[in-house]
Design an enzyme around this catalytic site. Structure first.
Site, PDB file in Angstrom:
ATOM      1  CB  THR A   3      41.211  42.126  38.531  1.00 38.07           C
ATOM      2  OG1 THR A   3      41.632  42.110  39.889  1.00 38.07           O
ATOM      3  CG2 THR A   3      40.201  41.013  38.149  1.00 38.07           C
ATOM      4  CE1 TYR A  14      36.512  44.375  38.207  1.00 40.03           C
ATOM      5  CE2 TYR A  14      37.792  43.228  39.964  1.00 40.03           C
ATOM      6  CZ  TYR A  14      37.682  44.245  38.955  1.00 40.03           C
ATOM      7  OH  TYR A  14      38.700  44.527  38.398  1.00 40.03           O
TER       8      TYR A  14
HETATM    9  N1  UFG Z   1      40.831  49.248  53.710  1.00 35.71           N
HETATM   10  C1  UFG Z   1      40.833  49.492  54.557  1.00 35.71           C
HETATM   11  N2  UFG Z   1      40.085  50.879  54.799  1.00 35.71           N
HETATM   12  C2  UFG Z   1      39.597  51.315  53.616  1.00 35.71           C
HETATM   13  C3  UFG Z   1      39.826  50.761  52.325  1.00 35.71           C
HETATM   14  C4  UFG Z   1      40.609  49.496  52.456  1.00 35.71           C
HETATM   15  O1  UFG Z   1      41.090  48.885  55.825  1.00 35.71           O
HETATM   16  O2  UFG Z   1      38.935  52.403  53.707  1.00 35.71           O
HETATM   17  C5  UFG Z   1      41.556  47.834  53.518  1.00 35.71           C
HETATM   18  C6  UFG Z   1      41.162  46.675  52.830  1.00 35.71           C
HETATM   19  O3  UFG Z   1      40.359  45.996  54.104  1.00 35.71           O
HETATM   20  C7  UFG Z   1      42.327  45.965  52.201  1.00 35.71           C
HETATM   21  C8  UFG Z   1      43.133  46.906  51.882  1.00 35.71           C
HETATM   22  O4  UFG Z   1      42.934  47.930  52.593  1.00 35.71           O
HETATM   23  O5  UFG Z   1      42.983  45.079  53.363  1.00 35.71           O
HETATM   24  C9  UFG Z   1      43.317  47.205  50.375  1.00 35.71           C
HETATM   25  O6  UFG Z   1      41.854  47.480  50.168  1.00 35.71           O
HETATM   26  P1  UFG Z   1      41.218  48.338  48.727  1.00 35.71           P
HETATM   27  O7  UFG Z   1      39.959  48.409  48.845  1.00 35.71           O
HETATM   28  O8  UFG Z   1      42.346  49.390  48.670  1.00 35.71           O
HETATM   29  O9  UFG Z   1      41.421  47.192  47.615  1.00 35.71           O
HETATM   30  P2  UFG Z   1      41.310  45.774  47.670  1.00 35.71           P
HETATM   31  O10 UFG Z   1      42.662  44.824  47.804  1.00 35.71           O
HETATM   32  O11 UFG Z   1      40.138  45.215  48.278  1.00 35.71           O
HETATM   33  O12 UFG Z   1      41.035  45.355  46.123  1.00 35.71           O
HETATM   34  C10 UFG Z   1      41.600  45.242  45.009  1.00 35.71           C
HETATM   35  C11 UFG Z   1      41.335  46.022  43.579  1.00 35.71           C
HETATM   36  C12 UFG Z   1      40.081  45.368  43.271  1.00 35.71           C
HETATM   37  C13 UFG Z   1      40.335  43.796  43.082  1.00 35.71           C
HETATM   38  C14 UFG Z   1      40.808  43.307  44.369  1.00 35.71           C
HETATM   39  C15 UFG Z   1      41.039  41.661  44.598  1.00 35.71           C
HETATM   40  O13 UFG Z   1      41.398  47.525  43.956  1.00 35.71           O
HETATM   41  O14 UFG Z   1      39.955  45.812  41.879  1.00 35.71           O
HETATM   42  O15 UFG Z   1      41.899  43.876  44.975  1.00 35.71           O
HETATM   43  O16 UFG Z   1      41.013  41.385  45.782  1.00 35.71           O
HETATM   44  F1  UFG Z   1      39.189  43.157  42.816  1.00 35.71           F
END
Ligand code: UFG
Length: 335
Positions: A122, A146
């Site tokens: 990841t 994680y």
């Molecule tokens: N976001 C929102 N609202 C939501 C959900 C997400 O604004 O309800 C934003 C987050 O702040 C981020 C973007 O949308 O800027 C993407 O968020 P996600 O939760 O969809 O994904 P992440 O980037 O946090 O997570 C991904 C993978 C994880 C991994 C991570 C590494 O899903 O498994 O990248 O940083 F660990």
């Protein structure tokens, strides 16, 4: 009948990404054995062409028997826990399910003579990278258990491949989204937190609004930027990895999986509104702890090494496929 030299074990094959890998393998004629404990996966998500072994990847004896009985020559390892905030609250769960269970699985693979291992790593192993795009040489400094639990498995694989006749490919996924274009699988987990899933739940009336976590990031519109990759393109990368591992048993590989460009939260919400025709209620909320401003993959390495050619490198396509799956889930649950 198959022209393939062996069967492939897919751990977590009843889950989101694993089930798409099973589709790609079976479509390509590979015999597939799914190993899944069905804690977060679903029996119905296992393609009928695959054999399901119900159990834990940490159960070395069970895995050893399955390897022998089914003639497993390669393992694709998707099973694990994937919720970042949960890993902060319950790190031992992550070091157990992800690190210790991977160790047991790798041990069973070595003992059973499995020659090829493909691992779901990841972008979280990079933590908050100080360069963009992120290359495979960017330092890996995870900021949560994680990411650390996944990095530890990468390290185990590197050492094991140097000591035993097994080669491996670790693929560092960026933001996986979308669903099978033929509608055979998709993201089905309840209580999902991923942006595209959450936004499609809002578009289909399963939730009232979408929270935007932070509007003061150092990005063009102030919201977080991510590199969203279609799950079917990611599954295709795994098949190419398998071919490469077979072609050169002396070589192992580590590659980023992303498209090399990012979209902001607002751009994603706009895409979901375009696809659904629904206006989504947006609520500005504070930043989520540990979120980087932008996370974008440099993908030249996998493109060069495997000739990976994404077929769905388009945000509207990713969102449309995810939305079609979300609607399908809605009908399924209503029926
Ligand atoms: N976001 C929102 N609202 C939501 C959900 C997400 O604004 O309800 C934003 C987050 O702040 C981020 C973007 O949308 O800027 C993407 O968020 P996600 O939760 O969809 O994904 P992440 O980037 O946090 O997570 C991904 C993978 C994880 C991994 C991570 C590494 O899903 O498994 O990248 O940083 F660990």
């Amino acid at each position: 009948m198959t022209d393939k030299p062996f069967a492939v074990m897919v751990t977590g094959g009843a889950g989101y990404i694993g089930s798409h890998a099973v589709l790609a393998l079976a479509d390509a004629g590979w015999p597939v054995v799914v190993l899944d404990n069905l804690v977060t996966g679903f029996r119905w998500a296992v393609d009928p062409r695959a054999t399901l072994v119900e159990g834990d990847v940490g159960d070395e004896a069970l895995v050893g028997r399955a390897i022998g009985e089914h003639g497993i020559g390669a393992i694709m390892h998707f099973a694990g826990s994937v919720v970042v905030p949960e890993s902060v609250k319950n790190p031992l769960k992550y070091y157990g399910n992800n690190t210790a269970n991977s160790r047991a699985l790798i041990a069973a693979a070595v003992a059973g003579g499995v020659r090829h291992f493909i691992f779901s790593s990841t972008a979280a192993t990079y933590g908050v990278p100080d360069e963009s795009p992120v290359t495979e040489a960017t330092p890996q400094v995870p900021i949560n258990p994680y990411g650390m639990s996944k990095l530890m498995t990468e390290i185990m694989l590197k050492d094991v491949a140097a000591a035993h006749p097994l080669n491996y490919c670790a693929l560092r996924y960026f933001n996986v989204a979308g669903a099978d274009p033929q509608g055979r699988s998709g993201q089905s987990t309840a209580g999902a937190t991923h942006l595209i899933k959450v936004a499609n739940e809002a578009a289909t009336g399963k939730r009232g609004h979408v929270a935007i976590f932070g509007t003061d990031y150092a990005t063009p519109d102030g919201t977080g930027v991510r590199d969203y990759i279609h799950v079917t393109d990611l599954a295709a990368a795994h098949l190419l990895a398998l071919d490469a591992l077979i072609a050169d048993p002396a070589a192992s590989h580590v590659y980023n999986c992303g498209y090399g460009r990012g979209f902001s939260v607002l751009e994603v919400l706009d895409a979901v509104e375009r696809a659904s025709g629904v206006t989504i209620e947006r609520r500005m909320e504070p930043r989520r702890a540990g979120d980087p401003d932008a996370l974008i993959a440099a993908n030249d390495a996998i493109v060069r090494a495997f000739g990976w050619r994404p077929a769905h490198d388009d945000l509207d396509t990713i969102v449309a496929h995810a939305l079609a799956w979300e609607r399908h889930l809605g009908r399924r649950n209503a029926g």
